[in-house]
Design an enzyme around this catalytic site. Structure first.
Site, mmCIF file in Angstrom:
data_model
loop_
_atom_site.group_PDB
_atom_site.id
_atom_site.type_symbol
_atom_site.label_atom_id
_atom_site.label_comp_id
_atom_site.label_asym_id
_atom_site.label_seq_id
_atom_site.Cartn_x
_atom_site.Cartn_y
_atom_site.Cartn_z
ATOM 1 N N HIS A 28 62.876 81.016 16.332
ATOM 2 C CA HIS A 28 61.737 80.360 15.661
ATOM 3 C C HIS A 28 60.503 80.537 16.541
ATOM 4 O O HIS A 28 60.475 80.024 17.668
ATOM 5 C CB HIS A 28 62.021 78.861 15.481
ATOM 6 N N LEU A 29 59.511 81.252 16.026
ATOM 7 C CA LEU A 29 58.278 81.461 16.817
ATOM 8 C C LEU A 29 57.184 80.475 16.428
ATOM 9 O O LEU A 29 56.179 80.369 17.118
ATOM 10 C CB LEU A 29 57.750 82.889 16.622
ATOM 11 N N ARG A 30 57.365 79.785 15.279
ATOM 12 C CA ARG A 30 56.297 78.921 14.742
ATOM 13 C C ARG A 30 55.067 79.777 14.398
ATOM 14 O O ARG A 30 55.157 81.002 14.336
ATOM 15 C CB ARG A 30 55.910 77.778 15.688
ATOM 16 N N ASN A 47 61.023 79.205 8.656
ATOM 17 C CA ASN A 47 60.849 77.785 8.301
ATOM 18 C C ASN A 47 59.524 77.223 8.812
ATOM 19 O O ASN A 47 59.485 76.259 9.557
ATOM 20 C CB ASN A 47 62.034 76.937 8.794
ATOM 21 N N LYS A 94 66.999 83.875 4.344
ATOM 22 C CA LYS A 94 67.587 82.723 5.019
ATOM 23 C C LYS A 94 67.865 81.605 4.030
ATOM 24 O O LYS A 94 66.989 81.190 3.270
ATOM 25 C CB LYS A 94 66.626 82.228 6.106
ATOM 26 N N HIS A 111 72.318 78.860 7.177
ATOM 27 C CA HIS A 111 72.451 77.625 7.958
ATOM 28 C C HIS A 111 73.623 76.881 7.320
ATOM 29 O O HIS A 111 73.484 76.308 6.237
ATOM 30 C CB HIS A 111 71.161 76.796 7.911
ATOM 31 N N LEU A 146 70.151 71.241 15.651
ATOM 32 C CA LEU A 146 71.033 71.289 14.493
ATOM 33 C C LEU A 146 71.497 72.716 14.263
ATOM 34 O O LEU A 146 70.682 73.629 14.376
ATOM 35 C CB LEU A 146 70.303 70.759 13.247
ATOM 36 N N HIS A 148 59.563 72.525 20.223
ATOM 37 C CA HIS A 148 58.914 71.303 19.731
ATOM 38 C C HIS A 148 58.205 70.706 20.934
ATOM 39 O O HIS A 148 58.733 70.785 22.054
ATOM 40 C CB HIS A 148 59.949 70.292 19.212
HETATM 41 C C1 NCD Z 1 65.347 74.585 14.164
HETATM 42 C C2 NCD Z 1 63.826 74.380 14.191
HETATM 43 O O1 NCD Z 1 63.360 73.515 14.945
HETATM 44 O O2 NCD Z 1 63.110 75.099 13.493
HETATM 45 N N1 NCD Z 1 65.973 73.445 14.761
HETATM 46 C C3 NCD Z 1 67.229 73.388 15.271
HETATM 47 O O3 NCD Z 1 67.658 72.294 15.632
HETATM 48 N N2 NCD Z 1 67.982 74.446 15.397
HETATM 49 C C4 NCD Z 1 65.817 74.815 12.769
HETATM 50 C C5 NCD Z 1 67.233 75.325 12.662
HETATM 51 O O4 NCD Z 1 67.533 76.462 12.994
HETATM 52 O O5 NCD Z 1 68.099 74.554 12.247
HETATM 53 ZN ZN ZN Z 2 67.290 78.194 13.752
#
Ligand code: NCD
Ligand code: ZN
Length: 344
Positions: A15-17, A41, A99, A136, A219, A251
């Site tokens: 996840h790079l945001r 996401n 995804k 997922h 998660l 985060h």
């Molecule tokens: C991921 C996220 O923060 O985008 N969080 C995580 O707990 N893994 C989303 C994901 O891959 O479930």
């Molecule tokens: Zn992920």
């Protein structure tokens, strides 16, 4: 052995945001990986060819011109994803997969799928075109205990998808249970799984005993040690169906240390070093290259990279925090000493 060289690895799940987060996440991804699958996401999610193109362009602005690093994009499936949407993105060479998030399963998944059966036509066309489905694998039914979400997803949904779309290529993302490992191992060549560093290095005791450690909350949630051991075995066994996918998911510190803390661990500050630690503890450093640099490429039908990276045995302490947006994040393993360091 004080120095090991392996074929340059790839990260098949990160996840790079977006926006200013990319200042931190893109250089961290380029640090040791050649190709990365970029999760879609965002808020709002990346659900069309147009949005994928826009997102990819914004990522590429942070890539130095002399770097060979490649972001591989995936499309976020919703209840409204159409066949046309998939075909358009595929025809333009924009997607490396789609995804599937069950609605509400994790960070920014509110627009995810509520009714899997509604995706039959989409899965059909993906199967026909050879597009991989990245899953997922958790149910979100509130009556299901959070530690059982993955196992029940396999029983209720994955078994059926596999049965109904036997040649659909599936990656069971961030597998976290013995049952998940066994399902993938016992199935055919169309299904594989990624494994994260946090699920190899930690179990739920590390997160919960002696106080809650929110920076280990991700998660699917960390499970008990018997599951951790099954994952270590799968990753270090040399089996081709298991490969590297960090799920690095930044985060800010305040979003994690919060009355309702976010799920996700950031590991791209030291991704390959964290995996090296797990492999060394299992006495399997000689298998790191297979897991990190070969198995994923083979599953996705790509060549392995031509460059190499080296790791030096030079213990170092993971920093307590890293700059992120206008704040900080606490990286995975903060404060721990890691034995291996990437040679730069
Ligand atoms: C991921 C996220 O923060 O985008 N969080 C995580 O707990 N893994 C989303 C994901 O891959 O479930
Ligand atoms: Zn992920």
């Amino acid at each position: 052995m004080d120095r090991i060289s392996i074929i340059k690895p790839d990260d098949w799940h990160v996840h790079l945001r977006d926006k200013d987060a990319l200042e931190t996440t893109v250089p961290a991804a380029i640090r040791c990986f050649e190709r990365c699958i970029i999760m879609p996401n965002l808020s709002p999610p990346v659900t069309s060819a147009e949005l994928i193109k826009r997102y990819r362009d914004s990522i590429l602005k942070y890539k130095p011109s002399n770097s060979k690093w490649t972001p591989l994009m995936v499309m976020y499936l919703t209840d409204h994803t159409s066949i046309k949407c998939i075909r358009t993105a595929f025809d333009q060479g924009l997607i490396f997969g789609c995804k599937y998030y069950p609605a509400g399963a994790t960070t920014n998944s509110a627009s995810g799928v509520t009714n899997l059966n509604g995706l039959d036509a989409v899965f059909n066309v993906m199967q026909e075109l050879g597009i991989t489905l990245q899953i997922h694998g958790e149910v979100t039914d509130s009556s299901v205990d959070i530690f059982d979400r993955e196992k029940i997803f396999i029983d209720r949904h994955l078994t059926q998808i596999k049965h109904r779309f036997p040649e659909l290529k599936i990656v069971f993302e961030h597998v976290t249970t013995k049952q998940g490992v066994e399902f993938v191992r016992d199935s055919d060549k169309y299904i594989a799984a990624t494994i994260t560093p946090q699920h190899l290095l930690f179990n739920r005791n590390d997160m919960l005993v002696g106080g809650i450690r929110p920076h280990l909350f991700c998660l699917p949630i960390l499970k008990r040690d018997l599951h951790q051991n099954a994952l270590i075995k799968a990753a270090t066994s040399g089996e081709k169906k298991f490969f590297l996918g960090t799920d690095s998911a930044p985060h800010s510190r305040e979003d994690k240390e919060n009355i309702c803390g976010c799920a996700g661990c950031f590991s791209h500050h030291a991704a390959i070093e964290l995996y090296a630690e797990a492999f060394e503890r299992a006495g399997a450093l000689h298998r790191l290259e297979q897991f990190a640099s070969k198995n994923g490429a083979e599953f996705y039908g790509l060549k392995t990279n031509s460059e190499f990276i080296s790791l030096l045995r030079d213990p170092w302490r993971v920093p307590d925090q890293i700059d992120y947006r206008d704040s900080y994040l606490v990286p995975l393993g903060a404060g721990l000493t890691l034995n291996w360091r990437l040679e730069t």
